[in-house]
Design an enzyme around this catalytic site. Structure first.
Site, PDB file in Angstrom:
ATOM      1  N   GLY A 373     -28.460  44.975 -35.735  1.00 53.61           N
ATOM      2  CA  GLY A 373     -27.687  44.447 -34.617  1.00 53.61           C
ATOM      3  C   GLY A 373     -28.060  45.122 -33.321  1.00 53.61           C
ATOM      4  CG  ASP A 492     -20.182  39.674 -29.445  1.00 55.29           C
ATOM      5  OD1 ASP A 492     -20.440  38.617 -28.841  1.00 55.29           O
ATOM      6  OD2 ASP A 492     -21.027  40.295 -30.096  1.00 55.29           O
TER       7      ASP A 492
END
Length: 680
Positions: A373, A492
């Site tokens: 990520g 997010d």
């Protein structure tokens, strides 16, 4: 027939069997007196869980109908209750709500006198009894919500609810009459066992529903602590016919309480049966040990000796001796020593391979990488202490130029977010188990979800049907509601952060990671989010709050239902420009069988003005759950487990950046602002 002398392995096997039997016998006889107390405690726990579960279900039943009443009361069609639009609105909603047990809808003026009413056929008597201002049947007030009230009556032995909600500006009242018959199942809980009763009563002691007509069979001590509806609990209570085990739990936001009872002798009978079974188990163990002793030589010792000889031959063929230099091969029956030496020789040949199993993060063993990520990597791991699989997300805090104080501040931020999330304990939030620091960076140990994420599902299927998208959106909204209530904003929300388990679970992950990434940046010069999911107010002002999470939820629902992102573009600037200026077309134009209320909700979530969006995640979840209940929508992960590679995007040359966290600078926001002003 002459039996050979037992070897060491045979003697150890018999010794282990004897040692295993001795604790079993001691436990079975020494804990007989504890069996009764243990079973009583177990029954009390079961009653408490059943009472609390029933209380929550009753509260959910009332709250759902209350949401229907409040939503209908706020509809503009009822500004003139005598208009054709009002009649049509009531008739349409009554038909849609019939499967929720709504029997009638009535609009009254400020004095409480009926203006208009719609009801189902064949329920006139029940409706009249529930709506009568001077009803002779007991009515119980339920303050379900601040702006509404509910009452319940029992005409003809059946529970009927009356939900009342005020019309805007004091124009009058809207009343729903609902059948509460489905609540009868709450009292039919098989887990309570024989001779058990569970009832729902008001604080005056009147039973509304349950397995007992009144509270006369319940001990006075139990009703005394239960009826005030202040706390929940369980305990033992004295009664004329013997000791009673009971539990009680208040129904949230109501004047009702759930009470259960069961004679203590039922638990004692179970303890007696356990004692008998323990004695039978000891007898069976003795017989088994005798049989194993007879079979040990032919079925275990001799094959192990043959295995040792085979290992010796294998070690000799590979040039690996199982004996140390100068050591003679032992003679006799020491199979344990022979096995040790043979395995040591084989272990030396596999030393390099064993290193692969010795990679750890803290106390957690790393099994395999799962992905990378914005701030680190994710691994499948194993917790050897608690014997459970985990997901390990590393967070890189070793950026060049980070001072010790800056690193400490980021670690404190990460720990604070993890502690808050660990306290959520919500079925739609990935659980946090641990946070640790290492020289290379910090890592988070969290629950491992066996399944796929929503991004993979959309790549495989293209889009979801309304029957899938509605319960999916409700689960995400419930996760946001729990997080927002604890002061956590996700920042997010995107398909990659929605995990879908093969067991049907829906969980939201990565709470607080985007905020940590923002804190790790150059303070004030950038915002963090995924292009196309960042709300307009954040792109313009840099602030991110709860309405931003609701905007991102609207994007997820729109993309899931239509299969196309509402703000797709060829590059970052195009995506930002579309988010700020593009008007999203209604889903009903392209999506088959699209419910109008769902289309309206998704467009409301995508409003550019944050004040025009729904007020909170809980309201969004409630509206989606009403749609799902009215249409019978249920979630299922319709994806074969052996097809996990995402299919290529097709049908458009415009696309979004891959779902990842990026930075949008102030310079880009300023350029977009000037572009909008120039066009205006």
């Amino acid at each position: 027939m002459r039996f050979p002398k037992p070897s060491l392995l045979a003697r150890v096997a018999l010794s282990l069997a004897a040692v295993g039997l001795l604790p079993l016998a001691i436990s079975s006889f020494g804990l007989v007196d504890l069996n009764r107390d243990a079973m009583v405690d177990q029954v009390l726990h079961t009653h408490l869980v059943a009472a609390q579960s029933a209380a929550v279900q009753v509260s959910a039943f009332v709250s759902t109908r209350d949401s229907l009443a409040r939503g209908a009361a706020s509809n503009p069609a009822l500004l003139d209750p005598r208009s054709p639009e009002a009649r049509s609105f009531l008739a349409d909603n009554l038909g849609a709500w019939a499967n929720l047990g709504v029997l009638a809808v009535e609009v009254a003026d400020p004095r409480g006198e009926r203006v208009i009413q719609a009801q189902l056929r064949g329920v006139q008597e029940r409706v009249a009894a529930a709506l009568a201002p001077d009803a002779r049947l007991p009515l119980v007030a339920v303050p379900a919500m601040p702006a509404t009230s509910a009452t319940a009556a029992t005409p003809g032995g059946g529970l009927t609810l009356r939900i009342t909600a005020p019309l805007p500006n004091g124009a009058g009242l809207l009343r729903l009459v609902c059948d509460g018959g489905s609540l009868r199942d709450l009292a039919a809980l098989d887990s309570l066992g024989a001779e058990a009763d569970l009832v729902v009563a008001d604080r005056q002691g009147r039973v509304l529903l349950g397995t007992a007509p009144d509270l006369s069979a319940f001990p006075g001590g139990l009703t005394k602590v239960a009826l005030p509806g202040v706390v929940r609990g369980a305990g033992r209570f004295e009664a004329p016919d013997g000791e009673i085990l009971g539990a009680y739990a208040p129904v949230p936001e109501s004047d009702w309480v759930v009470v259960s009872r069961q004679p203590a002798r039922v638990a004692e009978a179970v303890a007696v049966r356990l004692r008998r079974r323990s004695l039978l188990a000891i007898g069976a163990a003795l017989l088994l040990i005798g049989a194993l002793s007879v079979m040990a030589w032919g079925g275990m010792v001799r094959p192990i000796r043959e295995l040792i000889e085979g290992q010796r031959r294998l070690a000799g063929m590979a040039g690996l001796s199982s004996l140390e230099p100068g050591e003679d091969r032992p003679k006799g029956g020491d199979e344990i020593g022979d096995l040790r030496r043979a395995f040591e020789a084989l272990e030396r040949s596999l030393a390099d391979r064993s290193l692969l199993d010795n990679i750890f993060l803290g106390r957690y063993q790393v099994i395999e990488p799962l992905g990378t990520g914005a701030m680190g990597s994710v691994f499948r791991g194993w917790d050897p202490k608690l014997q459970r699989p985990v997901a390990l997300k590393t967070v890189r805090l070793d950026r060049e130029g980070f001072e010790a104080g800056r690193r400490k501040q980021l670690l404190e931020t990460l720990l604070r977010e993890a502690v808050t999330l660990a306290r959520l304990s919500h079925p739609c939030v990935v659980p946090i188990y641990d946070v640790e620091d290492s020289p290379e960076g910090a890592f988070i140990a969290m629950g491992l979800v066996e399944g796929v994420n929503l991004e993979t599902l959309l790549w495989r299927k293209g889009r979801l049907s309304p029957s899938q998208a509605v319960p999916l959106g409700a689960a995400i909204a419930r996760a946001l509601e729990a997080a927002h209530a604890n002061g956590v904003v996700h920042r997010d929300i995107k398909p990659a952060n929605v995990l879908l388990g093969w067991d049907g679970s829906i969980l939201v992950s990565d709470f607080g990671i985007a905020e940590l990434l923002a804190a790790a940046g150059e303070g004030g010069k950038m915002i963090v989010g995924t292009p196309g999911y960042v709300p307009p107010e954040t792109l313009e002002q840099g602030d991110y709050a709860r309405p931003g999470d609701l905007f991102a939820l609207g994007v997820v629902l729109y993309r899931s239902l239509r299969g196309v992102h509402p703000f797709a573009g060829g590059n970052l600037s195009d995506i930002v420009r579309a988010t700020l200026t593009r008007t999203v077309p209604p889903l009903s134009r392209t999506v088959p069988d699209m419910p109008i209320e769902l289309d309206r909700l998704v467009l409301g979530l995508l409003e550019k003005d944050e004040t025009a969006r729904p007020s909170n995640a809980g309201a969004v979840a409630a509206e989606l759950e009403v749609i799902a209940a009215a249409r019978g929508y249920r979630w299922s992960l319709d994806l074969p487990r052996d097809t996990l590679e995402p299919r290529a995007a097709s049908g458009s040359t415009q696309r979004l950046s891959r779902s990842r966290t990026i930075a949008v600078t102030n310079e880009q926001r300023e350029a977009q602002r000037k572009e909008r002003e120039r066009r205006a």
